[in-house]
Design a protein around this motif. Structure first.
Motif, PDB file in Angstrom:
ATOM      1  N   SER A 119       0.942  -1.074  -0.068  1.00  0.00           N
ATOM      2  CA  SER A 119      -0.019   0.016   0.070  1.00  0.00           C
ATOM      3  C   SER A 119       0.917   1.276  -0.056  1.00  0.00           C
ATOM      4  O   SER A 119       1.733   1.307   0.767  1.00  0.00           O
ATOM      5  CB  SER A 119      -0.897  -0.191   1.199  1.00  0.00           C
ATOM      6  OG  SER A 119      -1.619   1.331   1.457  1.00  0.00           O
ATOM      7  N   SER A 121       0.228   3.971   1.342  1.00  0.00           N
ATOM      8  CA  SER A 121       0.033   4.987   2.518  1.00  0.00           C
ATOM      9  C   SER A 121       0.686   3.972   3.715  1.00  0.00           C
ATOM     10  O   SER A 121       0.366   4.367   4.809  1.00  0.00           O
ATOM     11  CB  SER A 121      -1.404   4.912   2.885  1.00  0.00           C
ATOM     12  OG  SER A 121      -2.073   3.865   2.924  1.00  0.00           O
ATOM     13  N   TYR A 143       4.090  -0.288  -5.279  1.00  0.00           N
ATOM     14  CA  TYR A 143       3.022   0.597  -4.436  1.00  0.00           C
ATOM     15  C   TYR A 143       1.829   0.681  -5.036  1.00  0.00           C
ATOM     16  O   TYR A 143       1.874   1.229  -6.297  1.00  0.00           O
ATOM     17  CB  TYR A 143       3.815   1.731  -4.098  1.00  0.00           C
ATOM     18  CG  TYR A 143       5.047   1.396  -2.816  1.00  0.00           C
ATOM     19  CD1 TYR A 143       5.016   1.003  -1.696  1.00  0.00           C
ATOM     20  CD2 TYR A 143       6.180   1.549  -3.719  1.00  0.00           C
ATOM     21  CE1 TYR A 143       6.105   0.801  -0.849  1.00  0.00           C
ATOM     22  CE2 TYR A 143       7.613   1.056  -2.910  1.00  0.00           C
ATOM     23  CZ  TYR A 143       7.437   0.887  -1.630  1.00  0.00           C
ATOM     24  OH  TYR A 143       8.543   0.687  -0.709  1.00  0.00           O
ATOM     25  N   PRO A 146      -3.845   2.943  -2.246  1.00  0.00           N
ATOM     26  CA  PRO A 146      -4.640   2.343  -1.139  1.00  0.00           C
ATOM     27  C   PRO A 146      -6.259   2.069  -1.453  1.00  0.00           C
ATOM     28  O   PRO A 146      -6.920   1.451  -0.701  1.00  0.00           O
ATOM     29  CB  PRO A 146      -4.340   3.046   0.126  1.00  0.00           C
ATOM     30  CG  PRO A 146      -4.003   4.677  -0.409  1.00  0.00           C
ATOM     31  CD  PRO A 146      -3.264   4.314  -1.744  1.00  0.00           C
ATOM     32  N   LEU A 165      -0.947  -4.906   3.217  1.00  0.00           N
ATOM     33  CA  LEU A 165      -1.910  -3.720   3.485  1.00  0.00           C
ATOM     34  C   LEU A 165      -1.596  -2.973   4.907  1.00  0.00           C
ATOM     35  O   LEU A 165      -0.804  -3.482   5.702  1.00  0.00           O
ATOM     36  CB  LEU A 165      -3.090  -4.436   3.556  1.00  0.00           C
ATOM     37  CG  LEU A 165      -3.480  -5.332   2.388  1.00  0.00           C
ATOM     38  CD1 LEU A 165      -3.406  -6.673   2.944  1.00  0.00           C
ATOM     39  CD2 LEU A 165      -5.178  -4.932   1.997  1.00  0.00           C
ATOM     40  N   SER A 167      -4.292  -0.389   7.008  1.00  0.00           N
ATOM     41  CA  SER A 167      -5.505   0.290   6.952  1.00  0.00           C
ATOM     42  C   SER A 167      -6.097   0.544   8.472  1.00  0.00           C
ATOM     43  O   SER A 167      -6.269  -0.279   9.309  1.00  0.00           O
ATOM     44  CB  SER A 167      -6.742  -0.702   6.374  1.00  0.00           C
ATOM     45  OG  SER A 167      -7.879  -0.025   6.285  1.00  0.00           O
ATOM     46  N   GLY A 169      -4.275   4.020   6.532  1.00  0.00           N
ATOM     47  CA  GLY A 169      -2.823   4.437   6.240  1.00  0.00           C
ATOM     48  C   GLY A 169      -2.124   5.352   7.068  1.00  0.00           C
ATOM     49  O   GLY A 169      -2.823   6.154   7.739  1.00  0.00           O
ATOM     50  N   GLU A 174      -6.304   6.509   4.849  1.00  0.00           N
ATOM     51  CA  GLU A 174      -7.188   5.869   3.840  1.00  0.00           C
ATOM     52  C   GLU A 174      -7.640   4.505   4.384  1.00  0.00           C
ATOM     53  O   GLU A 174      -6.852   3.640   5.026  1.00  0.00           O
ATOM     54  CB  GLU A 174      -6.686   5.727   2.489  1.00  0.00           C
ATOM     55  CG  GLU A 174      -6.128   6.881   1.767  1.00  0.00           C
ATOM     56  CD  GLU A 174      -4.682   7.131   1.884  1.00  0.00           C
ATOM     57  OE1 GLU A 174      -4.292   8.023   1.299  1.00  0.00           O
ATOM     58  OE2 GLU A 174      -4.267   6.877   3.073  1.00  0.00           O
ATOM     59  N   GLN A 176      -8.834   0.779   3.461  1.00  0.00           N
ATOM     60  CA  GLN A 176      -8.891  -0.122   2.187  1.00  0.00           C
ATOM     61  C   GLN A 176      -9.919  -1.047   2.447  1.00  0.00           C
ATOM     62  O   GLN A 176     -10.567  -1.459   3.301  1.00  0.00           O
ATOM     63  CB  GLN A 176      -7.404  -0.905   2.158  1.00  0.00           C
ATOM     64  CG  GLN A 176      -6.231   0.059   1.882  1.00  0.00           C
ATOM     65  CD  GLN A 176      -5.002  -0.707   1.637  1.00  0.00           C
ATOM     66  OE1 GLN A 176      -4.799  -1.633   0.907  1.00  0.00           O
ATOM     67  NE2 GLN A 176      -4.056  -0.679   2.572  1.00  0.00           N
TER      68      GLN A 176
END
Length: 417
Positions: A119, A121, A143, A146, A165, A167, A169, A174, A176
């Motif tokens: 990701s 982020s 990359y 996201p 990942l 989440s 970010g 963000e 995901q």
């Protein structure tokens, strides 16, 4: 362990070494005792050999040396798997820091020539590890945006091994569509790992989303008091042998004192995180009304672009979020540390300047994400990340109010009434 009872009485030097080592009366206490140990002893060579073979296979609670486990570290590993993955067959391995957990997990499953999707982020040190050591070892990192969701399928190649990942970010928060990403990856035989720092140990169920491994910075909410460093990888049982091999060969392990502190922190994690959540939302809503603030990046606010995904997947929110300042908030000063930004963040009574978070205290830190985005550049204004601790919320708001007034003075403007 049995001994020859007919041996002569030991000399004074031997008594000093031996006395008090075999206290066998069992006393029940609310907490497990601290296990400070390096050496593990065995009653026979046969027992030692069997333990060595079981440890090599990664059997639960098998150990030959403290690097493989002591009563305290093994108890913590069991607790992490139970809390992070209820209803799923998972195991947990402990690492000396969150970054060590990230790097160990990736090294365990990647080889030269592999392709890794990460990701955009992601936590900055994760990016540094991917672009540094993994690149030197021949792993290519790509990359992704996201917000890509199921569109991740278009980026998966035959040589893709992991989708990594995070989440929400780091800094930009963000959310995901983790279930959609995991479904596409699993359909193509690709593993998924998630940095679950923000919401664990209370507000997320990553294995329900379909991930294969959840990476935890126990330094943060699990410990909760800013007095230890530790990380962990919780992973599905079928993947455990490969992770355990990497853990053993890299020699990563933790001490009994810190393991005890994490276990202690775990007992109050939910009440602390509920308090962080309530206070952070109050401060976030106050910030959203400030004239200096363009937006507040908090997934639990309805104004957040992925609020619907957050509401679907998460059981709550933690104390960490960012806010975006309006363009020109710092005036014409474009130095390395603009005076207005310094005035906002420095000399706060209740907000310390610090990179970590997840402890009892409030923190503030400007975000430098220009070099941390490659898939989609940050288009907004200057970002400031805050962690809302366990102080009284009115005191925190008053402290930020004074910061904004100091920022206006630094720009040569009169403070607002």
């Amino acid at each position: 362990m049995s001994h020859d009872d007919e041996s002569p009485a030991p000399a004074a030097r031997t008594r000093v070494v031996d006395a008090g080592r075999r206290f066998e009366t069992r006393i029940a206490t609310a907490n497990l005792p601290v296990s400070r140990a390096s050496t593990v002893l065995f009653g026979s060579l046969v027992e030692a050999d069997a333990a060595g073979q079981a440890t090599g296979r990664g059997e639960r609670h098998a150990t030959t040396y403290a690097t493989a486990g002591t009563p305290g570290t093994l108890a913590l590993a069991d607790a992490l798997a139970e809390v992070e993955a209820p209803g799923h067959a998972c195991r947990a391995a402990l690492m000396p820091s969150g970054l060590s957990a990230i790097s160990t997990a990736l090294l365990a499953f990647l080889s030269p020539g592999d392709h890794l999707l990460v990701s955009d982020s992601v936590y900055g040190p994760t990016r540094a590890f991917c672009d540094g050591m993994l690149a030197r070892y021949g792993v290519r990192t790509e990359y992704y945006d996201p917000t890509i969701g199921a569109g991740i399928a278009a980026l998966i190649r035959p040589e893709t091994r992991i989708v990594y990942l995070e989440s929400p970010g780091s800094y930009t928060f963000e959310i995901q569509d983790v279930p959609a990403i995991c479904a596409e990856a699993r359909a193509r035989g690709v593993l998924t790992m998630i940095d679950n720092a923000w919401a664990s140990p209370v507000f997320s169920r990553p294995f329900d989303w379909g991930v294969d491994a959840s990476i935890l910075p126990l330094t943060k909410y699990w410990g909760g008091h800013s007095d230890l460093l530790m990380g962990a990888v919780v992973i599905r049982e079928e993947l455990w042998p490969k992770l355990w091999t990497a853990v053993r060969q890299l020699g990563v392990c933790v001490g009994g004192d810190d393991a005890w502190l994490v276990l202690r922190g775990l007992r109050t994690a939910e009440v602390r995180m509920r308090a962080h959540e309530a206070s952070a939302l109050k401060v976030a809503r106050w910030l959203a009304e400030r004239p200096e603030v363009a937006s507040v990046l908090h997934p639990a606010l309805q104004t957040h672009p992925q609020h619907g995904l957050w509401k679907r997947d998460f059981g709550g929110s933690s104390g960490l979020f960012s806010f975006e300042l309006r363009p020109g908030a710092f005036g014409a000063d474009a130095g390395a540390v603009p005076r207005g930004l310094a005035a906002l963040c420095e000399r706060r009574r209740h907000f310390g300047i610090g990179y970590s978070w997840g402890g009892y205290e409030s923190l503030i830190m400007p975000a430098k994400i220009g070099s941390l985005r490659t898939a989609r550049a940050w288009q907004g204004g200057p970002l400031v990340r805050v962690h809302i601790g366990l102080e009284d919320t009115d005191d925190l708001i008053a402290d930020l109010q004074r910061g904004f007034e100091a920022m206006r003075r630094a720009r040569g403007e009169a403070p607002q009434d």
